[in-house]
Design a protein around this motif. Structure first.
Motif, PDB file in Angstrom:
ATOM      1  N   SER A 258       0.932  -1.233  -0.059  1.00  0.00           N
ATOM      2  CA  SER A 258      -0.144   0.234  -0.003  1.00  0.00           C
ATOM      3  C   SER A 258       0.824   1.327  -0.219  1.00  0.00           C
ATOM      4  CB  SER A 258      -1.045  -0.545   1.405  1.00  0.00           C
ATOM      5  OG  SER A 258      -0.284   0.434   2.541  1.00  0.00           O
ATOM      6  N   LEU A 259       1.857   0.665   0.629  1.00  0.00           N
ATOM      7  CA  LEU A 259       2.880   1.922   0.354  1.00  0.00           C
ATOM      8  C   LEU A 259       3.510   2.584  -1.215  1.00  0.00           C
ATOM      9  CD1 LEU A 259       5.193   1.097   3.576  1.00  0.00           C
ATOM     10  CD2 LEU A 259       3.196   2.668   3.536  1.00  0.00           C
TER      11      LEU A 259
ATOM     12  N   LEU B  64      -1.607   2.416   6.350  1.00  0.00           N
ATOM     13  CA  LEU B  64      -2.418   3.464   5.439  1.00  0.00           C
ATOM     14  C   LEU B  64      -3.381   3.617   5.176  1.00  0.00           C
ATOM     15  CD1 LEU B  64      -0.596   5.907   3.973  1.00  0.00           C
ATOM     16  CD2 LEU B  64      -0.381   4.465   1.899  1.00  0.00           C
ATOM     17  N   VAL B  65      -4.084   2.575   5.414  1.00  0.00           N
ATOM     18  CA  VAL B  65      -5.813   3.077   5.069  1.00  0.00           C
ATOM     19  C   VAL B  65      -6.751   3.095   6.431  1.00  0.00           C
ATOM     20  CG1 VAL B  65      -7.898   1.331   4.658  1.00  0.00           C
ATOM     21  CG2 VAL B  65      -5.738   0.962   3.434  1.00  0.00           C
TER      22      VAL B  65
ATOM     23  N   MET C 284      -4.842   1.206  -2.870  1.00  0.00           N
ATOM     24  CA  MET C 284      -4.914   2.882  -2.076  1.00  0.00           C
ATOM     25  C   MET C 284      -4.928   3.713  -3.615  1.00  0.00           C
ATOM     26  SD  MET C 284      -4.707   2.387   0.964  1.00  0.00           S
ATOM     27  CE  MET C 284      -5.161   4.489   1.141  1.00  0.00           C
TER      28      MET C 284
ATOM     29  N   GLN D   8     -15.876  13.239   6.229  1.00  0.00           N
ATOM     30  CA  GLN D   8     -16.472  13.961   4.816  1.00  0.00           C
ATOM     31  C   GLN D   8     -18.306  13.627   5.583  1.00  0.00           C
ATOM     32  OE1 GLN D   8     -16.517  10.528   2.557  1.00  0.00           O
ATOM     33  NE2 GLN D   8     -18.796  11.218   1.932  1.00  0.00           N
ATOM     34  N   VAL D   9     -18.477  13.292   7.016  1.00  0.00           N
ATOM     35  CA  VAL D   9     -18.817  12.770   7.545  1.00  0.00           C
ATOM     36  C   VAL D   9     -19.929  13.819   7.809  1.00  0.00           C
ATOM     37  CG1 VAL D   9     -20.645  11.146   9.343  1.00  0.00           C
ATOM     38  CG2 VAL D   9     -18.672  10.416   7.722  1.00  0.00           C
TER      39      VAL D   9
ATOM     40  N   PRO E 112     -14.406   9.909  -0.235  1.00  0.00           N
ATOM     41  CA  PRO E 112     -13.610   9.041   0.372  1.00  0.00           C
ATOM     42  C   PRO E 112     -13.920   8.077   1.648  1.00  0.00           C
ATOM     43  CG  PRO E 112     -12.758  11.236   1.477  1.00  0.00           C
ATOM     44  CD  PRO E 112     -14.032  11.896   0.507  1.00  0.00           C
ATOM     45  N   LEU E 113     -14.232   8.462   2.582  1.00  0.00           N
ATOM     46  CA  LEU E 113     -14.659   7.427   3.100  1.00  0.00           C
ATOM     47  C   LEU E 113     -15.390   6.194   2.837  1.00  0.00           C
ATOM     48  CD1 LEU E 113     -15.394   6.481   6.636  1.00  0.00           C
ATOM     49  CD2 LEU E 113     -17.369   7.246   5.868  1.00  0.00           C
ATOM     50  N   LEU E 114     -16.161   6.194   1.621  1.00  0.00           N
ATOM     51  CA  LEU E 114     -16.954   4.685   0.783  1.00  0.00           C
ATOM     52  C   LEU E 114     -15.361   4.277   0.362  1.00  0.00           C
ATOM     53  CD1 LEU E 114     -18.342   3.064  -0.329  1.00  0.00           C
ATOM     54  CD2 LEU E 114     -19.117   5.118  -2.177  1.00  0.00           C
TER      55      LEU E 114
ATOM     56  N   ALA F 257     -11.132   0.196   0.134  1.00  0.00           N
ATOM     57  CA  ALA F 257     -10.355  -0.159   0.120  1.00  0.00           C
ATOM     58  C   ALA F 257      -9.229  -1.901   1.472  1.00  0.00           C
ATOM     59  CB  ALA F 257      -9.138   1.000   0.468  1.00  0.00           C
ATOM     60  N   ALA F 258     -10.299  -0.647   2.292  1.00  0.00           N
ATOM     61  CA  ALA F 258     -10.034  -1.974   3.344  1.00  0.00           C
ATOM     62  C   ALA F 258     -10.345  -3.049   3.407  1.00  0.00           C
ATOM     63  CB  ALA F 258     -10.435  -0.951   4.846  1.00  0.00           C
TER      64      ALA F 258
ATOM     65  N   PHE G 287      -5.771   6.840   6.607  1.00  0.00           N
ATOM     66  CA  PHE G 287      -6.956   7.376   5.437  1.00  0.00           C
ATOM     67  C   PHE G 287      -7.527   7.779   5.345  1.00  0.00           C
ATOM     68  CE2 PHE G 287      -3.136   7.928   1.971  1.00  0.00           C
ATOM     69  CZ  PHE G 287      -2.744   8.569   2.713  1.00  0.00           C
ATOM     70  N   ILE G 288      -9.542   6.664   6.417  1.00  0.00           N
ATOM     71  CA  ILE G 288     -10.219   6.688   6.974  1.00  0.00           C
ATOM     72  C   ILE G 288     -10.355   7.491   7.336  1.00  0.00           C
ATOM     73  CG2 ILE G 288     -12.094   4.982   7.965  1.00  0.00           C
ATOM     74  CD1 ILE G 288     -10.728   2.485   6.298  1.00  0.00           C
TER      75      ILE G 288
ATOM     76  N   TYR H 110     -12.293   4.540   0.766  1.00  0.00           N
ATOM     77  CA  TYR H 110     -11.086   3.930   1.839  1.00  0.00           C
ATOM     78  C   TYR H 110     -11.267   2.572   2.572  1.00  0.00           C
ATOM     79  CZ  TYR H 110      -8.394   7.374   0.791  1.00  0.00           C
ATOM     80  OH  TYR H 110      -7.560   8.541   0.218  1.00  0.00           O
ATOM     81  N   THR H 111     -12.919   2.412   3.215  1.00  0.00           N
ATOM     82  CA  THR H 111     -13.166   1.409   3.848  1.00  0.00           C
ATOM     83  C   THR H 111     -13.670   0.304   2.256  1.00  0.00           C
ATOM     84  OG1 THR H 111     -14.972   3.029   4.145  1.00  0.00           O
ATOM     85  CG2 THR H 111     -15.337   0.529   4.429  1.00  0.00           C
TER      86      THR H 111
ATOM     87  N   TYR I 251      -8.865  11.263   6.135  1.00  0.00           N
ATOM     88  CA  TYR I 251     -10.025  12.284   4.879  1.00  0.00           C
ATOM     89  C   TYR I 251     -11.893  11.250   5.035  1.00  0.00           C
ATOM     90  CZ  TYR I 251      -4.640  13.489   3.113  1.00  0.00           C
ATOM     91  OH  TYR I 251      -4.058  13.926   2.523  1.00  0.00           O
ATOM     92  N   GLY I 252     -11.337  10.952   6.374  1.00  0.00           N
ATOM     93  CA  GLY I 252     -12.528  10.028   5.288  1.00  0.00           C
ATOM     94  C   GLY I 252     -13.404  10.741   6.396  1.00  0.00           C
ATOM     95  N   PHE I 253     -13.337  10.773   7.439  1.00  0.00           N
ATOM     96  CA  PHE I 253     -14.799  10.840   8.478  1.00  0.00           C
ATOM     97  C   PHE I 253     -14.250  12.381   8.711  1.00  0.00           C
ATOM     98  CE2 PHE I 253     -13.150   7.616  12.384  1.00  0.00           C
ATOM     99  CZ  PHE I 253     -14.103   6.829  11.311  1.00  0.00           C
TER     100      PHE I 253
END
Lengths: 230, 223
Positions: free
Chosen positions: A173-174, B66-67, A184, B78-79, A197-199, A204-205, B70-71, A201-202, B74-76
């Motif tokens: 991922s790096l 890293l994920v 990533m 957005q909520v 981004p939330l959707l 991706a996880a 980023f969650i 990156y989730t 960047y992710g939070f």
């Protein structure tokens, strides 16, 4: 949800290709790591102090320095090193090396350090009688390594190699910082253009979890297969 | 070799390593409590809580750090309801986002280390405590926890070193830690090897100190 569909408007197909890219980089890195491990394991086990020092330097430095720093070294240093070599042969244009190769190589060096330790441990736990027996039978060093030691070493190192595989898979991922479009990077691009981004990156996880889950299943099967008769 | 660059960038990298150490220590302390909490959930024979703790550790150990960063970073953001709640005071700072991600990540690994340490305690110790008439709570705090800490020291030492390397990811969310500053110097001077040598040696030096501290502790608490 329609953002994840396949086709023109969705990101599903792009993410699928990115997942395959992650898998390809991880496997290449793992194989490059095996090459490094097969070079450095004998050095680590040799009786020569100097060769020991070289192998210990390699595994200590790589395992003590952050992966990201190693990737930056090869990402920024790789092309200039190749350009330097090319300039000796009179080629002075800018050379850009492939992001895939840089990434796989830098992750490969890292996973090689871990694999070296795994192989060293495995060889040391092989019964001494095996070495002596192959000696008595008159095998030379190369034959006895490939025919007697290596098969046993691989069986003993499967559980620990599965840990190395997990580390390698997550380390890929790096490589996204170098611009190679794997899971990533693709999520980063998708998150940037959809502002969600939330959707992404989730997702991706979840993709990484799926990869680790499936590879664990596969490795467990292999372990059972190679432990038959023990 | 550009020795001027090495001499000039050394103090910059050294001061950046303070941020790295701060990130490391704060997230390790928080992560230790999270890990202890989930390890206790795992060893109590409650199926639902045990499952929750298992899923937590599976998710955080199965996805790249890293994920996770980023969650959270960047992710939070957005909520809507997070941005309007008091949490936003913390989550708008990249420093705290990084600390939360690191703490949750190391918490997952720590919970696994502590769980296996609790499970390897010989039942005889607990039975001895019971036959002496000591209350269950006191057995837990005075017998189980100290033995578990001793058992898990070597594995926890590895985890600290892995976390030290993990803090380098803080540079991806705009924090100028050791790796962040190193990358900045590399991209302005295009001298990756010199910078790698200094930054790498600082990291190795910190690793060396942690390794020896853990060894010292192991010796002190060995039985």
């Amino acid at each position: 949800m329609e953002l994840l569909l396949f086709g023109e408007t969705g990101w599903g197909d792009e993410l699928l290709i990115a997942t395959l890219m992650t898998l390809a980089v991880s496997i290449t890195a793992m194989l490059i790591g095996f090459v490094f491990a097969l070079i450095f394991t004998p050095l680590k086990l040799s009786k020569n102090k100097f060769l020991n020092l070289i192998a210990n330097f390699y595994t200590t430095v790589i395992r003590g320095v952050p992966e990201l720093l190693v990737i930056y070294l090869f990402f920024f240093g790789g092309s200039s090193a190749i350009m330097f070599v090319a300039s000796i042969f009179g080629y002075n244009d800018y050379i850009e090396i492939n992001a895939f190769l840089t990434g796989a190589f830098s992750i490969g060096i890292i996973s090689g350090a871990y694999s070296t330790e795994v192989f060293r441990g495995a060889i040391q736990s092989i019964d001494k009688g095996q070495f002596e027996a192959s000696n008595v039978l008159g095998f030379n060093k190369v034959t006895s390594f490939f025919k007697v030691i290596l098969p046993q070493m691989l069986r003993l190192s499967i559980p620990n190699l599965s840990n190395v595989w997990q580390i390698t898979l997550k380390d890929t991922s790096l490589i996204s910082v170098t611009g190679l479009v794997e899971i990533m990077r693709q999520s980063y691009i998708a998150a940037g253009s959809t502002r969600d981004p939330l959707l992404f990156y989730t997702v991706a996880a979840v993709l990484y979890l799926m990869l680790t889950f499936l590879s664990m299943k596969f490795i467990n099967k292999m372990e059972i297969k190679y432990n038959r008769g023990y | 070799m550009d020795f001027d660059l090495i001499i000039n960038s050394f103090p910059k990298l050294l001061s950046a390593s303070i941020i790295t150490l701060k990130l490391l220590s704060v997230s390790l302390i928080i992560g230790l409590f999270i890990g202890l909490f989930f390890a206790i959930l795992r060893i109590k024979n409650n199926i639902i809580f045990g499952k929750i703790a298992y899923i937590y550790s599976y998710i955080f150990r199965g996805t790249p750090l890293l994920v996770q960063i980023f969650i959270i970073y960047y992710g939070f953001g957005q909520v809507e309801f997070i941005r309007e709640s008091f949490l936003w005071i913390i989550l708008k700072e990249p420093y705290w986002c990084a600390v939360i991600a690191f703490a949750l990540n190391t918490g997952a690994y720590t919970s696994e280390i502590l769980r296996s340490a609790f499970q390897t305690i010989k039942p005889g110790y607990i039975e001895a405590g019971r036959s002496l008439g000591i209350a269950n709570k006191i057995i837990f705090y005075k017998i189980q926890i100290p033995i578990a800490i001793r058992q898990s020291l070597p594995a926890y030492g590895n985890e600290i070193i892995l976390m030290l390397k993990g803090t380098s990811l803080a540079s991806t969310v705009t924090l100028m830690d050791l790796t962040g500053v190193a990358k900045y110097i590399i991209s302005t001077t295009f001298k990756p090897i010199e910078v790698f040598i200094i930054a790498g040696s600082i990291y190795l030096f910190i690793t060396f100190i942690i390794h020896n501290l853990i060894k010292l502790l192991e010796k002190k608490y060995s039985f």
